[in-house]
Design an enzyme around this catalytic site. Structure first.
Site, PDB file in Angstrom:
ATOM      1  N   ASP A   1       0.971  -1.176  -0.017  1.00  0.00           N
ATOM      2  CA  ASP A   1      -0.032  -0.059  -0.070  1.00  0.00           C
ATOM      3  C   ASP A   1       0.865   1.207   0.151  1.00  0.00           C
ATOM      4  O   ASP A   1       1.635   1.322   0.882  1.00  0.00           O
ATOM      5  CB  ASP A   1      -0.708  -0.040   1.203  1.00  0.00           C
ATOM      6  CG  ASP A   1      -1.883   1.134   1.302  1.00  0.00           C
ATOM      7  OD1 ASP A   1      -2.184   1.710   0.204  1.00  0.00           O
ATOM      8  OD2 ASP A   1      -2.669   1.199   2.267  1.00  0.00           O
ATOM      9  N   MET A   2       0.849   2.065  -1.082  1.00  0.00           N
ATOM     10  CA  MET A   2       1.582   3.192  -1.090  1.00  0.00           C
ATOM     11  C   MET A   2       1.220   4.386  -0.140  1.00  0.00           C
ATOM     12  O   MET A   2       0.086   4.566   0.280  1.00  0.00           O
ATOM     13  CB  MET A   2       1.402   4.015  -2.542  1.00  0.00           C
ATOM     14  CG  MET A   2       1.467   3.104  -3.460  1.00  0.00           C
ATOM     15  SD  MET A   2       3.107   2.354  -3.590  1.00  0.00           S
ATOM     16  CE  MET A   2       4.018   3.735  -3.789  1.00  0.00           C
TER      17      MET A   2
ATOM     18  N   ARG B   1      -0.539  14.965   9.832  1.00  0.00           N
ATOM     19  CA  ARG B   1      -1.193  14.186  10.624  1.00  0.00           C
ATOM     20  C   ARG B   1      -0.881  14.353  11.992  1.00  0.00           C
ATOM     21  O   ARG B   1      -1.720  14.046  13.199  1.00  0.00           O
ATOM     22  CB  ARG B   1      -1.191  12.824  10.243  1.00  0.00           C
ATOM     23  CG  ARG B   1      -1.706  12.423   9.112  1.00  0.00           C
ATOM     24  CD  ARG B   1      -1.964  10.902   8.651  1.00  0.00           C
ATOM     25  NE  ARG B   1      -2.063  10.603   7.170  1.00  0.00           N
ATOM     26  CZ  ARG B   1      -2.400   9.406   6.609  1.00  0.00           C
ATOM     27  NH1 ARG B   1      -2.248   8.347   7.353  1.00  0.00           N
ATOM     28  NH2 ARG B   1      -2.457   9.152   5.393  1.00  0.00           N
TER      29      ARG B   1
ATOM     30  N   TYR C   1      -0.955  10.158  -2.913  1.00  0.00           N
ATOM     31  CA  TYR C   1      -1.242  11.456  -3.853  1.00  0.00           C
ATOM     32  C   TYR C   1      -0.210  12.603  -3.208  1.00  0.00           C
ATOM     33  O   TYR C   1       0.156  13.381  -4.191  1.00  0.00           O
ATOM     34  CB  TYR C   1      -2.686  12.073  -3.480  1.00  0.00           C
ATOM     35  CG  TYR C   1      -3.724  11.546  -4.365  1.00  0.00           C
ATOM     36  CD1 TYR C   1      -3.499  10.095  -5.035  1.00  0.00           C
ATOM     37  CD2 TYR C   1      -5.132  11.748  -4.571  1.00  0.00           C
ATOM     38  CE1 TYR C   1      -4.376   9.321  -5.683  1.00  0.00           C
ATOM     39  CE2 TYR C   1      -6.095  11.064  -5.555  1.00  0.00           C
ATOM     40  CZ  TYR C   1      -5.713   9.934  -5.812  1.00  0.00           C
ATOM     41  OH  TYR C   1      -6.782   9.170  -6.518  1.00  0.00           O
TER      42      TYR C   1
ATOM     43  N   ASP D   1      -3.618   2.653  -5.749  1.00  0.00           N
ATOM     44  CA  ASP D   1      -2.107   2.855  -4.937  1.00  0.00           C
ATOM     45  C   ASP D   1      -1.820   1.454  -4.210  1.00  0.00           C
ATOM     46  O   ASP D   1      -1.284   1.551  -3.205  1.00  0.00           O
ATOM     47  CB  ASP D   1      -2.176   4.155  -4.038  1.00  0.00           C
ATOM     48  CG  ASP D   1      -3.309   4.151  -3.026  1.00  0.00           C
ATOM     49  OD1 ASP D   1      -4.341   3.237  -3.089  1.00  0.00           O
ATOM     50  OD2 ASP D   1      -3.446   4.641  -2.095  1.00  0.00           O
ATOM     51  N   GLU D   2      -2.627   0.503  -4.355  1.00  0.00           N
ATOM     52  CA  GLU D   2      -2.602  -0.824  -3.750  1.00  0.00           C
ATOM     53  C   GLU D   2      -2.250  -1.917  -4.539  1.00  0.00           C
ATOM     54  O   GLU D   2      -3.039  -2.050  -5.570  1.00  0.00           O
ATOM     55  CB  GLU D   2      -3.525  -1.018  -2.629  1.00  0.00           C
ATOM     56  CG  GLU D   2      -5.094  -0.978  -2.993  1.00  0.00           C
ATOM     57  CD  GLU D   2      -5.744  -1.168  -2.056  1.00  0.00           C
ATOM     58  OE1 GLU D   2      -5.491  -1.789  -0.892  1.00  0.00           O
ATOM     59  OE2 GLU D   2      -7.007  -0.515  -2.025  1.00  0.00           O
TER      60      GLU D   2
END
Length: 709
Positions: free
Chosen positions: A18-19, A60, A23, A120-121
């Protein structure tokens, strides 16, 4: 409802990559000055700063979440950098992110079976690679181990002290481990190397989960992010799944998950263990009950599909709140924009990947001004997909109107443009699905008919143009790409048994007595002279291009006619015409004596393969069987009225020709469509002497009067 799939009896090594905030990484690669800064990617609309669709890990830490708007994110983190998604046709353009995802896929697909789950996965089946490593270079034989592999997280392994890397190394190199754990160790080393390769080639980081099935690998990949990987040994599955919220499990976020919580009081996967398989089957059915019993124990038999290309293409846009569309004109405008983007992606897929989509689908989110039937949703509609922007736009508008009539009723759908229609559209989505690959070496349908220009399968550009040309003419239902030879098989009327050209003896005599030269057209009874094919049907349009506009008509014996269109007259079929349209003499393809078959009636509106066999000097003479096994042309060419064709050098005698059945390649027959095979075989049946039965006239039913002399 979910369906249980049997687990493989052999050990598997499955990885899910998983990236990390993908984005944002793409935008940071474009603008390196953003690296290390709190960054977020926002939607193209400006309302309250736009909605966040990706948030970096630096942002985050300040409490920024994807559910926020841009203005709210700035209030939480004043230093945040907001990057807007590229815009095209008034909507978000995600092409840059799709292309970046393809870069990653091209690297990962080299190591094992690869399934692209989203932009993206990716899922990887590394079983074969792990088995090879275990046999040739097992982890316990390594003196040094990659630093990235040592940063792996092994579920069930104590990570509280500072010697975590040493503990991981010991676990990976255990010589007393069972075969399953040794395969996972090999898989961890392979994934660590792949992640380093992706970082080097693309500058993107990714996280991974390594387990024995797709479900566990997917759950594990998100446990430790960013740029880390997690291993799920078989012994740790129960402890790993036990506290997992039931609603966060795949396929349990909807009504089935609600039923488990409300009806059975199940809130975690561990709670599901208390129910027997029989109990779950009685409640939810055999398949779903077995599936629930399996996932509670970490059992999942879903295989990694070898797919690195998307299963569908789509383009959509939302119109929330006051931006809802309330007129046919505005809906039509946005549908055209979406169709343009979809058409571009379909053509790119055809050019790059040699794939063709079959089904066009429209999804609409709408509401009614009156709440009398507020629960009724706008129906999704599908239709066969035709290539070409204009055709896609026409079809989408048609199915929108059909859906609107069903949604509002006939009266409600007919509203004045200047009047509130009583409905509003909050979302539009156009998609193309059922995409399959064009078989390698496939050519156009024209390969079955002789041409002065040989149709080559070696040029991908020529092949694409021909396939696209035909795809623009025919709806998708006429295609069967498992064998291009079966194109048009639904239109069974196109190919007809040539034996139907023989009319019974009485009818021919009647025509001769009347002095008429009635011509039975192979395509239609629209004309008895040689002209352009009728363009009112798609089939005739394509066949007209194959024969360069030539038509062939056969009437009674000795009075057949043919001709050519004016070569200066412009073609009227498509803007882009194929290069090879001329018709050359048919090849010699029969391997047995060609003889007449039993006469059959000719169906109106049908055509025979004979029309595609051009004769020298545009002759329409009948084929006469010869004793040596050939078909010979014996008559003088005639035109529509039955008169002899005399022009320039063609006056007088012309060169005779024949088809020699002894020089036939029998393999050609098997490559033809079934309808044409049947027709040709009817030509090769043994010649039977025509025996015209004595037929009674209607006058025989009237006895002569006794007083007649």
């Amino acid at each position: 409802m979910p369906v249980a799939k049997p687990a493989s009896s052999e050990s598997r090594v499955i990885a899910h990559l998983d990236m990390d905030c993908f984005y944002v990484q793409v935008e940071q690669r474009k603008q390196p000055q953003l690296r290390g800064l709190p960054t977020a990617v926002v939607q193209y609309n400006e309302w309250k700063g736009g909605g966040l669709i990706a948030v970096s890990y630096e942002a985050r830490k300040y409490g920024v979440k994807r559910s926020m708007r841009g203005d709210e994110a700035k209030s939480v983190c004043p230093e945040i950098q907001l990057v807007q998604v590229p815009v095209a046709r008034g909507k978000a353009d995600l092409s840059i992110y799709r292309d970046a995802g393809s870069e990653v896929i091209s690297i990962l697909a080299k190591k094992g079976r690869c399934e692209r789950a989203s932009i993206d996965e990716v899922y990887l089946d590394l079983t074969d690679a792990a088995e090879t490593m275990l046999a040739e270079n097992p982890p316990e034989s390594l003196d040094e181990m990659d630093e990235e592999a040592l940063k792996s997280h092994v579920l069930g392994l104590d990570e509280d002290d500072t010697e975590v890397k040493e503990r991981v190394k010991i676990w990976l190199q255990r010589s007393d481990a069972d075969h399953n754990d040794k395969l996972l160790s090999c898989g961890a080393l392979i994934v660590a190397e792949l992640r380093k390769h992706v970082l080097k080639e693309t500058e993107f980081t990714c996280s991974a989960g390594i387990a024995h099935n797709k479900m566990l690998a997917k759950l594990a990949s998100g446990l430790n992010k960013p740029a880390q990987q997690t291993i799920v040994p078989s012994a740790s599955v129960k402890g790993f799944l036990g506290p997992w919220p039931i609603k966060k499990m795949k396929q349990l976020g909807g009504k089935l998950g609600d039923s488990l919580q409300i009806d059975l009081g199940i809130n975690t996967v561990g709670d599901l263990l208390q129910f027997s398989e029989q109990k779950l089957q009685e409640r939810y059915g055999f398949n779903t009950g077995t599936w629930l019993w399996n996932i509670a124990r970490g059992v999942n038999g879903e295989e990694v599909k070898g797919r690195i290309l998307p299963k569908s293409h789509g383009s959509g846009k939302t119109f929330p709140g006051p931006r809802a569309l309330r007129s046919i004109d505005t809906v039509s405008h946005w549908l055209k924009q979406l169709c343009e983007e979809l058409s571009e992606r379909l053509l790119a897929d055809l050019d790059q990947n040699k794939r063709i989509a079959h089904t066009l689908t429209l999804h609409v989110s709408a509401y009614k001004s009156s709440d009398t039937d507020s629960q009724k949703s706008f129906p999704s509609k599908s239709c066969p997909l035709r290539y070409g922007t204009t055709k896609i736009q026409e079809d989408v508008l048609s199915i929108f109107h059909a859906g609107l009539r069903e949604f509002m009723g006939t009266f409600g759908a007919k509203s004045d443009k200047n009047q509130n229609p009583g409905w509003g559209v909050t979302g539009l989505s156009v998609s193309a699905s059922k995409i399959i690959s064009v078989p390698q070496g496939t050519c156009s349908i024209k390969k079955f008919f002789p041409s002065q220009c040989a149709v080559s399968c070696t040029s991908s550009e020529d092949t694409n143009n021909e396939l696209l040309h035909e795809r623009m003419q025919f709806p998708v239902r006429d295609w069967n790409l498992d064998s291009v030879a079966s194109i048009g098989r639904e239109d069974n009327a196109v190919m007809h048994d040539i034996s139907g050209l023989h009319q019974n003896e009485d009818k021919r005599k009647s025509q001769e007595d009347q002095g008429e030269a009635t011509s039975f057209s192979l395509l239609d009874k629209a004309t008895t002279s040689c002209s352009l094919l009728d363009q009112t049907t798609q089939t005739c349009s394509l066949l007209g291009q194959i024969t360069d506009g030539r038509t062939l008509q056969l009437g009674r014996e000795g009075s057949q006619s043919c001709g050519n269109i004016d070569q200066d007259e412009p073609q009227k079929f498509l803007d882009k015409e194929p290069a090879c349209l001329a018709v050359s003499p048919a090849p010699k393809i029969w391997d047995r004596e060609v003889k007449k078959s039993k006469p059959k009636a000719l169906n109106q509106g049908t055509a025979s393969i004979l029309r595609f066999l051009k004769r020298p000097e545009q002759s329409c003479s009948p084929l006469k069987p010869e004793p040596n096994g050939t078909l010979k042309d014996t008559s003088v060419p005639t035109c529509s009225g039955g008169s002899s064709l005399q022009s320039g050098e063609n006056q007088g005698k012309r060169e005779r020709w024949s088809y020699d059945v002894h020089e036939i390649d029998p393999t050609i027959m098997e490559e033809l469509p079934a309808d044409i095979q049947e027709e040709l075989r009817s030509w090769m049946r043994p010649l039977k002497q025509h025996q015209s039965a004595k037929r009674s006239s209607i006058t025989s039913y009237f006895l002569p009067s006794k007083d007649s002399s």
